[in-house]
Design an enzyme around this catalytic site. Structure first.
Site, PDB file in Angstrom:
ATOM      1  N   HIS A 460       0.842  -1.193   0.000  1.00  0.00           N
ATOM      2  CA  HIS A 460       0.000   0.000   0.000  1.00  0.00           C
ATOM      3  C   HIS A 460       0.876   1.241   0.000  1.00  0.00           C
ATOM      4  O   HIS A 460       1.766   1.403   0.841  1.00  0.00           O
ATOM      5  CB  HIS A 460      -0.944  -0.028   1.202  1.00  0.00           C
ATOM      6  N   GLU A 463       1.982   3.649   2.965  1.00  0.00           N
ATOM      7  CA  GLU A 463       2.442   3.040   4.217  1.00  0.00           C
ATOM      8  C   GLU A 463       3.968   3.134   4.303  1.00  0.00           C
ATOM      9  O   GLU A 463       4.700   2.148   4.300  1.00  0.00           O
ATOM     10  CB  GLU A 463       1.878   1.614   4.316  1.00  0.00           C
ATOM     11  N   HIS A 595       2.734  -3.653   6.851  1.00  0.00           N
ATOM     12  CA  HIS A 595       1.705  -2.644   6.581  1.00  0.00           C
ATOM     13  C   HIS A 595       1.665  -1.660   7.744  1.00  0.00           C
ATOM     14  O   HIS A 595       2.244  -1.903   8.802  1.00  0.00           O
ATOM     15  CB  HIS A 595       0.328  -3.309   6.450  1.00  0.00           C
ATOM     16  N   GLU A 668       0.984  -4.925  11.212  1.00  0.00           N
ATOM     17  CA  GLU A 668       0.490  -3.544  11.083  1.00  0.00           C
ATOM     18  C   GLU A 668       1.329  -2.700  12.039  1.00  0.00           C
ATOM     19  O   GLU A 668       1.224  -2.834  13.259  1.00  0.00           O
ATOM     20  CB  GLU A 668      -0.998  -3.461  11.445  1.00  0.00           C
TER      21      GLU A 668
HETATM   22 ZN   LIG Z   1      -1.536  -1.957   4.075  1.00  0.00          ZN
END
Ligand SMILES: [Zn+2]
Length: 720
Positions: A460, A463, A595, A668
């Site tokens: 992404h 990020e 992420h 994350e």
């Molecule tokens: Zn992500």
């Protein structure tokens, strides 16, 4: 190095089935040294889509990793402290021993040593440092080796005590004369040192500020190389001792080192009033002044010395060495783990222009890190490239690596440890950018039968912290290899693959905002709509679009694409992972997809809330829980099944586990889930070091467990 590595990659890549042509072609082009952008040419479908919907922008990372323009050797002259470093430099300056004179100066300050350097060079001597109150043992030993005809002590008893003089006498015997060159202050001592070493007339004299070390150090090097003296001045007025010395030396020309902030125009006027012509050689800062002096007086020297621009201690004794080698001293920042601008631009540009063949780094790794040392080599031999003006991070986030700085950092690691780091591209993005990766292992060019690990970042685009996390892991594996036995074992016994930015097009687009666009998806056009982009982490083919965990709307943030594998970036990842199936067995055993954000450790499945559905082995599920908990204990994240956050379908970790039985996690990263905003994905660069270091143990755990993940539940018997 390139050639050997390329051959090995080719050998490794012969193993995968023929369908993995994309990765194979990308690597083959790298091997041949051709432009990787050419890889996109043979795909007419993509070319047509590109022409119709969105002309590709100029790729940021278009060029292949270049060959070095020439060989550059680098050497470190350092000891455990400044005194040891002065001994190492002396040994390099006068390896044969036996000198007419040794200058001995305090290592507690910089002024006396800096003025003594050109005097020592002029006399064919060496310069050693001492503690003010006692002579370090290694310095005494070096004194004896040098067997000087006489010793000059720089400064009065407050700078170098009589006790030290007694120790020198005890070391060398009573027949070696010891004299002091001292004035009432640093300016007077500099004048006295010059008096003792230079005749009554000199064509050229250097004048530098005595208030700081950098300009006098750089001036001392060029002065030593051309046989000229250095005097010191106050920034705002010319001290009387300096006036007296200039009158005695009657120079035709005085070169003032540094800009008007370092040595004021009033001082220049006062010097001119004494008769000589005055020339100022300076830059915008210390780095620029050192570079300007080097270019002006030693433009062709093929050896350069490099010292930290932040501390004086390690470079003080190097001026006589600079004199002997005819080499300038350039300055750098000391370290770079999260600071892309570790080699300042003036120094970088001078290394590119000069292309030296030899770089001597002054001081130990605390003064100038190994990473910086090999970055210096990379600038000198042309393997590093200058970042393009855009897209880039804004000034307040400049410690994030932009795409070119990221590639430079990976190349530096490979220059540093070509035995451990191999760079390759797993393929190209929609717009033709390379998706760069590194393999880290001992015997890196050989595909050894070792358990493999994959870490990837930036599915992404926004990020940003994930790229820094991936680069941090590379730094740990390479930088701690010699010093940390645990890291060394993992590098020796595993093969770790790091993909630094899977979505380079989205990244470039995101950075084109002001400051950021908050962009998530790739930059692939969608037929029949102006909405751009597919969410790469919903585009994998396992249970693609099955369960409401993605969107069929091209304008949605989690658009899954028109079909599984419609995004070139996910195809590149698929092809790479499938290429690691060797003789029917997937070599990658553990994986993490990086992420932001939430401070979570997620494990499959995302497509269902069921903990142990039919497509998951119950023992695997227990292993997942145990591994996630073990890692969470080290970084403080929350472990949970991916679907406990929200349902996702077609994501990477579901595919990695379901199709390849890889123990695959999503991290994350920082911060925790707060009020939803883009800023969650774009924390300030001040947190990079803290938040990437935080995951050191978790990442090393994941690498460790790759030999047998079932060890997490004490079931290593399952690994046979
Ligand atoms: Zn992500």
């Amino acid at each position: 190095m390139r050639r050997g590595r390329g051959g090995a990659i080719l050998a490794a890549m012969r193993r995968p089935p023929a369908s993995q042509s994309a990765a194979f072609v990308g690597l083959a082009v790298l091997v041949l040294g051709g432009p990787l952008a050419a890889v996109s040419a043979p795909n007419p479908v993509r070319a047509a889509a590109t022409a119709a919907l969105e002309p590709p922008t100029r790729p940021v990372l278009a060029a292949a990793v270049p060959e070095p323009s020439h060989e550059v050797t680098s050497e470190r002259l350092g000891g455990t402290d400044r005194y040891g470093t002065s001994v190492a430099i002396s040994a390099r300056t006068v390896p044969e021993g036996g000198v007419p004179v040794v200058y001995l100066a305090s290592g507690a300050g910089f002024a006396d040593a800096l003025a003594a350097g050109p005097a020592a060079a002029r006399s064919g001597g060496a310069l050693l440092l001492t503690r003010p109150d006692r002579l370090p043992a290694n310095v005494a030993t070096e004194l004896v080796r040098l067997a000087p005809g006489r010793v000059v002590v720089a400064g009065g008893p407050a700078a170098v005590s009589e006790a030290v003089v007694d120790e020198v006498r005890a070391a060398l015997g009573p027949d070696v004369p010891i004299e002091r060159a001292a004035g009432p202050d640093r300016y007077g001592t500099a004048a006295a040192l010059v008096d003792g070493a230079f005749e009554a007339t000199t064509p050229l004299l250097f004048l530098a500020s005595g208030a700081g070390f950098p300009d006098a150090l750089a001036a001392g090097a060029v002065a030593a190389a051309i046989g000229a003296p250095v005097l010191l001045t106050r920034p705002d007025r010319l001290p009387p001792e300096t006036v007296r010395a200039i009158r005695r030396l009657r120079p035709e020309r005085v070169v003032i080192a540094g800009g008007p902030a370092a040595v004021s125009p009033a001082v220049a006027t006062a010097v001119a009033a004494l008769g000589p012509t005055v020339e100022r050689v300076g830059g915008a800062d210390r780095f620029g002044t050192a570079t300007a002096l080097a270019k002006r007086f030693l433009p062709d020297a093929s050896t350069v010395l490099v010292a930290s621009g932040l501390g004086f201690a390690d470079a003080l004794a190097a001026v006589p060495l600079a004199g002997r080698l005819g080499a300038p001293i350039l300055l750098t920042w000391p370290d770079s783990v999260s600071w892309p601008a570790s080699v300042p631009h003036p120094t970088r540009d001078e290394l590119r222009r000069r292309a030296p063949t030899s770089i001597l780094v002054l001081g130990g790794p605390a003064a100038v890190s190994e990473f910086v040392r090999y970055e210096l080599v990379g600038w000198a031999d042309g393997r590093l490239s200058v970042p393009p003006p855009e897209p880039d991070y804004p000034a307040f986030d400049s410690r994030y690596h932009n795409p070119t700085e990221l590639l430079n950092a990976v190349i530096v690691a490979a220059i540093w440890r070509p035995d451990l780091v191999d760079i390759f591209s797993i393929g190209t993005s929609y717009q033709g950018r390379d998706i760069w990766a590194a393999k880290v292992s001992d015997n890196v060019t050989v595909d050894e039968p070792e358990p493999e690990v994959l870490v990837d970042a930036l599915h992404h685009a926004r990020e940003h912290l994930t790229v820094e996390q991936a680069l941090y892991l590379l730094n740990v594996l390479v930088g701690d290899y010699e010093s940390d036995p645990a890291v060394r074992r993992l590098v020796d016994e595993r093969e770790v693959f790091i993909v630094f930015a899977l979505n380079p097009d989205g990244w470039a687009f995101d950075l084109g905002g002001s400051p950021y666009r908050g962009w998530r998806k790739n930059r692939q056009p969608n037929a029949g709509t102006s909405a751009v982009g597919t969410d790469p982490n919903r585009n994998y083919d396992y249970r693609w679009g099955c369960c409401g965990g993605s969107s069929g709307n091209p304008s949605a943030w989690n658009y899954r694409g028109p079909a599984p594998w419609s995004a070139p970036e996910t195809r590149a990842m698929r092809d790479f992972v499938e290429s690691r199936v060797v003789e029917g067995r997937q070599q990658i055993r553990t994986h993490v997809s990086l992420h932001t954000n939430g401070e979570l450790i997620l494990y499959p499945y995302g497509y269902t809330k069921v903990d142990v559905p039919a497509d998951m082995d119950p023992v695997d599920q227990r292993t997942y829980v145990a591994m996630a908990r073990a890692m969470a204990r080290t970084n403080g994240y929350r472990p949970m099944q991916s679907s406990d956050l929200y349902i996702t379908d077609g994501d990477q970790i579901d595919w990695m586990y379901a199709r390849h039985r890889i123990f695959s996690f999503t991290f994350e990263l920082y911060p925790t889930e707060q009020v939803s905003s883009h800023a969650d994905h774009e924390p300030p660069d001040e947190v990079i070091v803290r938040e990437t270091t935080r995951n050191r143990a978790a990442l090393l755990y994941l690498i460790d467990l790759a030999d047998c993940p079932y060890r997490a539940i004490g079931a290593s018997d399952r690994c046979g």
